[in-house]
Write an enzyme that holds these catalytic residues in place. Structure first.
Site, PDB file in Angstrom:
ATOM      1  N   HIS A 275       7.447   5.161   9.305  1.00 29.34           N
ATOM      2  CA  HIS A 275       7.411   6.494   9.923  1.00 29.34           C
ATOM      3  C   HIS A 275       8.809   7.132   9.911  1.00 29.34           C
ATOM      4  O   HIS A 275       9.035   8.069   9.180  1.00 29.34           O
ATOM      5  CB  HIS A 275       6.825   6.495  11.343  1.00 29.34           C
ATOM      6  CG  HIS A 275       5.460   5.907  11.431  1.00 29.34           C
ATOM      7  ND1 HIS A 275       4.397   6.396  10.708  1.00 29.34           N
ATOM      8  CD2 HIS A 275       4.985   4.836  12.127  1.00 29.34           C
ATOM      9  CE1 HIS A 275       3.324   5.666  10.964  1.00 29.34           C
ATOM     10  NE2 HIS A 275       3.643   4.709  11.821  1.00 29.34           N
ATOM     11  N   ASP A 326      -1.735   3.211   6.671  1.00 29.64           N
ATOM     12  CA  ASP A 326      -1.555   2.981   8.110  1.00 29.64           C
ATOM     13  C   ASP A 326      -2.885   2.775   8.855  1.00 29.64           C
ATOM     14  O   ASP A 326      -3.482   1.715   8.755  1.00 29.64           O
ATOM     15  CB  ASP A 326      -0.723   4.130   8.692  1.00 29.64           C
ATOM     16  CG  ASP A 326      -0.218   3.837  10.100  1.00 29.64           C
ATOM     17  OD1 ASP A 326      -0.496   2.739  10.624  1.00 29.64           O
ATOM     18  OD2 ASP A 326       0.458   4.695  10.694  1.00 29.64           O
TER      19      ASP A 326
HETATM   20 ZN    ZN Z   1       1.464   1.244  11.779  1.00 36.28          ZN
END
Ligand code: ZN
Length: 458
Positions: A275, A326
């Site tokens: 991220h 993810d």
């Molecule tokens: Zn994750």
């Protein structure tokens, strides 16, 4: 499930994307799952298997496979502010129940879907270790074994990233009861890692890294110990995904998460910061200089309302990046790349942010960058190279979205216009797993997945 007949054969592509760029009349020899030869400007021979457009397989650098099962279950408005944190409560309720067989069933379908869109290796950031009561299974690596079995069933290559999770907040806060299936001390984690490494040795081409969950879940001393345990293997960590995490980190130490990590840890090309959404321009430039990979998951980051990555300063400083599915709310290489660029366009009211120079294609620069950064993050060689894994896919040149495209705009046609519907055949380690856009075992894997979802949501 694979077609053994493709081992020891030669594939021919009218055009293929090689590390040096597009080439025509490309013959790729495959032996024992590895690229044994690459030659351009060579017409096809009678025994070659012929395809139009060849692309290197994409690495999916960040997956939580079990979350595929909750895709679409967290899209109703809650009583209070809907945020990442309410989504996480839904996730915790889901993981209260899942057993190893159910995990394998969900992961196998997710991995088959990844292959269908051109992902040929997955980085499984795996934190669901213990039984529903929070006790270790008789085999502590039982849930990791389920992930490995799913990878073997689907045919995807695996970089397994067992997660160390010890705390419920910055500064060593106690974990919550909902986190009981994730939690280890360092000795317990070392035992798990040993068991996982032994099991992975039975799987073709598997790599085992180490994943400190986040700065919320580990202390500084634990993080140093984990980096030592990893050795030269990949280290992945969630970081700066949410503003609240940044605020909590500032309250804890007076520094922002990425700033703290770069100050305190030997972050280098072996690290993947997943991220890294909330960075100042200074942090972005420092992260780029470290050589670490930014693990970007734009579909999930959009779904969770995380925010938008600081692409401009990071790319200008030569930062490396890859893409990850993810939460697996949707699994699609082209959609991840499209959102990567569209997020920047919407936020910055600009176009072609990811293109590296005037005249360069956004789709091609994103694709090439994500192949390289994804492979780096998962500990393998990038792209189609002699001696590297024969991981690649072909695109249907007859798909309308590719009509009128030159080589320099094929990837724009694929990413921005055609999407996964244009993906035809996918090979992992030289074995054909997907034909006509469908995984060869899709029907049986999907049927088992439906049975498991019925049980888990009953
Ligand atoms: Zn994750």
């Amino acid at each position: 499930m694979g077609e053994r007949a493709n081992i020891g054969r030669t594939l021919h592509f009218a055009n293929a994307l090689l590390p040096g760029g597009w080439a025509s009349d490309v013959r790729i020899g495959v032996a024992d799952g590895v690229v044994s030869a690459i030659a351009a400007d060579e017409p096809a021979r009678p025994d070659d298997e012929r395809h139009a457009i060849g692309l290197p397989g994409m690495s999916n650098l960040h997956s939580h496979a079990f979350q595929r099962g909750m895709a679409g279950l967290a899209e109703s408005r809650g009583a209070s502010d809907d945020s990442f944190w309410t989504w996480r409560e839904t996730m915790y309720r889901f993981v209260d129940r899942i057993d190893p067989d159910q995990l394998q069933a969900i992961a196998a379908l997710a991995y088959a879907e990844m292959l269908e869109t051109g992902f040929t290796r997955v980085g499984e950031f795996h934190y669901l270790h213990h039984d529903p009561k929070g006790d270790a299974y008789a085999d502590p690596a039982c849930m990791s074994q389920a992930i490995m079995a799913a990878a073997a069933e689907s045919g995807i290559a695996l970089t397994h990233l067992p997660v160390f999770y010890a705390h419920g907040g910055f500064g060593g806060a106690a974990p919550s009861p909902a986190q009981r299936r994730f939690v280890h001390d360092l000795d317990g984690f070392a035992a798990l890692l040993g068991a996982v490494r032994s099991a992975a040795a039975q799987l073709t081409d598997a790599i085992v890294g180490v994943a400190p969950h986040s700065l919320r879940a580990v202390t500084a001393d634990q993080l140093r110990a984990l980096a030592a345990m990893a050795g030269t293997a990949p280290i992945h960590i969630h970081i700066a995904e949410q503003r609240r995490e940044v605020d909590d980190c500032l309250a804890w130490c007076g520094r922002r998460p990425v700033e703290w990590l770069l100050d305190e840890m030997p972050v280098d090309a072996g690290w993947c910061l997943v991220h890294a959404t909330h960075m100042t321009p200074t942090e972005a430039v420092r992260l780029a200089a470290s050589g670490a990979v930014a693990g970007l998951c734009p579909i999930t980051e959009a779904n969770l309302g995380d925010g938008i990555f600081a692409a401009a300063p990071f790319l200008a400083a030569g930062g490396r990046f890859g893409i990850g599915s993810d939460s697996n709310v949707m699994i699609d290489v082209t959609e991840e790349l499209r959102w990567l660029e569209y997020g920047q366009r919407l936020a910055g009211q600009a176009r072609n942010v990811w293109a590296s120079a005037p005249g360069r294609s956004s789709g091609e620069d994103m694709f090439i960058g994500a192949v390289a950064g994804g492979a780096q993050a998962l500990g393998v060689a990038a792209g189609l190279v002699v001696g590297g894994a024969a991981d690649l896919f072909s695109v249907d040149a007859e798909h309308p979205s590719l009509a009128g495209k030159s080589l320099s705009t094929i990837l724009d046609g694929l990413v921005f216009a055609g999407g996964r519907g244009a993906i035809d055949t996918v090979w992992c380690r030289g074995e054909k797993r997907v034909s006509g856009g469908r995984h060869h075992a899709r029907d049986e894997l999907a049927a088992r997945y439906r049975r498991v979802l019925s049980a888990l949501t009953a």
